[in-house]
Design an enzyme around this catalytic site. Structure first.
Site, mmCIF file in Angstrom:
data_model
loop_
_atom_site.group_PDB
_atom_site.id
_atom_site.type_symbol
_atom_site.label_atom_id
_atom_site.label_comp_id
_atom_site.label_asym_id
_atom_site.label_seq_id
_atom_site.Cartn_x
_atom_site.Cartn_y
_atom_site.Cartn_z
ATOM 1 N N ALA A 1 0.868 -1.198 0.000
ATOM 2 C CA ALA A 1 0.000 0.000 0.000
ATOM 3 C C ALA A 1 0.896 1.237 0.000
ATOM 4 C CB ALA A 1 -0.953 -0.010 1.191
ATOM 5 N N HIS B 1 6.946 6.023 1.395
ATOM 6 C CA HIS B 1 7.772 4.870 1.015
ATOM 7 C C HIS B 1 8.722 5.228 -0.131
ATOM 8 C CE1 HIS B 1 4.135 2.666 2.672
ATOM 9 N NE2 HIS B 1 5.121 2.130 3.368
ATOM 10 N N LYS C 1 8.271 8.170 11.107
ATOM 11 C CA LYS C 1 6.847 8.182 11.484
ATOM 12 C C LYS C 1 6.564 7.126 12.561
ATOM 13 C CE LYS C 1 2.225 7.593 10.598
ATOM 14 N NZ LYS C 1 2.133 6.175 10.665
#
Ligand code: PAF
Length: 280
Positions: free
Chosen positions: A34, A39, A152
């Site tokens: 996803a 990324h 994160k």
């Protein structure tokens, strides 16, 4: 050159051995798919660090509790492979669950230090055992020189850094600042669960963390500032797991006023649990 897709350990090893034979440095970006802009930023960093870049896509069942979102976790293999190829990734490793956890599999890694900080570990007790187990296997499978993780998941970053060091896994973990939407919301695969209203509300997490950081920078007490942030999130309709100031290197509760601090938060809006953190 088009990206190689390896779906088994032996296919992966064939390529990695070839690269090693040519003395090429390698970096890996472990993911659960996803893929989003965050990324892709990790892939870009991996390309800066190493001559060959791998991404892994594996939705790791061991890091989800029975009541968590494993079955509804977003999956988009075709889209992910296209994004990785566009980003210049050299190899995508998509092991199947039996390759990672054969039926006889019983081993887990016992963690300490940042994994026991009373943050994600308190609210998701199975999470870091699952993460550490799969990340150790992915480091061993890929034998990468570097692994790139986002800040994160700050506690995760510290946990895998410590584990790789303690177990001499031979992979150096590198953390990269969180990639955010224009309104400050940290990019996350889970953001797609948010309704329009929740998506709007979600920006409050970063905003209240920044307000708390400003107060601390101006000499305010970290505990007072984070309690106020927590209260303001609750007022906005969040169910708050924690908003806290911790030592940025150990995640211990700070005891002196000259420690490097990190503010960390986890809160649920509707059915979606969001986490974020910022340096002070
Ligand atoms: O951060 C993630 O996406 C996952 O926790 C990781 C590191 C890929 C392990 O499954």
């Amino acid at each position: 050159m088009s990206m190689i897709v390896a779906r088994s350990l032996s296919d992966l090893r064939d390529v990695v051995d070839l690269w090693r034979g040519e003395s090429l440095s390698t970096a890996v970006v472990p993911t659960m798919g996803a893929l989003h802009e965050g990324h892709i930023r990790l892939i870009a960093e991996a390309k800066e660090k190493a001559e060959r870049v791998m991404a892994t896509i594996f939705v790791n069942p061991k890091q989800f509790a029975a009541n968590e979102d494993l079955s509804r976790y977003p999956r988009d293999e075709e889209g992910d492979l296209a994004k990785l190829e566009d980003a210049g990734c050299d190899l995508a490793y998509l092991p199947n669950a039996d390759e990672i956890y054969p039926p006889s599999f019983v081993t887990t890694i016992t963690l300490g230090g940042p994994a026991k900080a009373g943050l994600e570990d308190k609210f998701r007790p199975q999470f870091f055992d699952g993460v550490a187990t799969v990340v150790a296997k992915l480091f061993i499978h890929t034998a990468a020189d570097f692994a790139i993780f986002g800040e994160k998941d700050y506690q995760q970053l510290l946990v895998v850094t410590q584990m790789a060091r303690d177990l001499d896994l031979g992979t150096e973990v590198i953390g990269i600042p969180t990639v955010r939407e224009d309104d400050g919301l940290a990019k996350s695969s889970r953001n797609r669960y948010l309704s329009k209203h929740e998506r709007h509300q979600a920006t409050a997490i970063y905003r209240t963390l920044e307000q708390a950081a400003d107060k601390i920078r101006a000499g305010g007490d970290p505990q007072v500032a984070t309690k106020a942030a927590s209260r303001s999130l609750m007022t906005l309709g969040f169910e708050v797991d924690y908003v806290t100031a911790r030592n940025a290197e150990t995640l211990a509760v700070p005891t002196r006023n000259d420690e490097p601090l990190r503010l960390l938060a986890a809160a649920r809006i509707g059915k979606t649990r969001l986490i974020d953190n910022i340096p002070v």
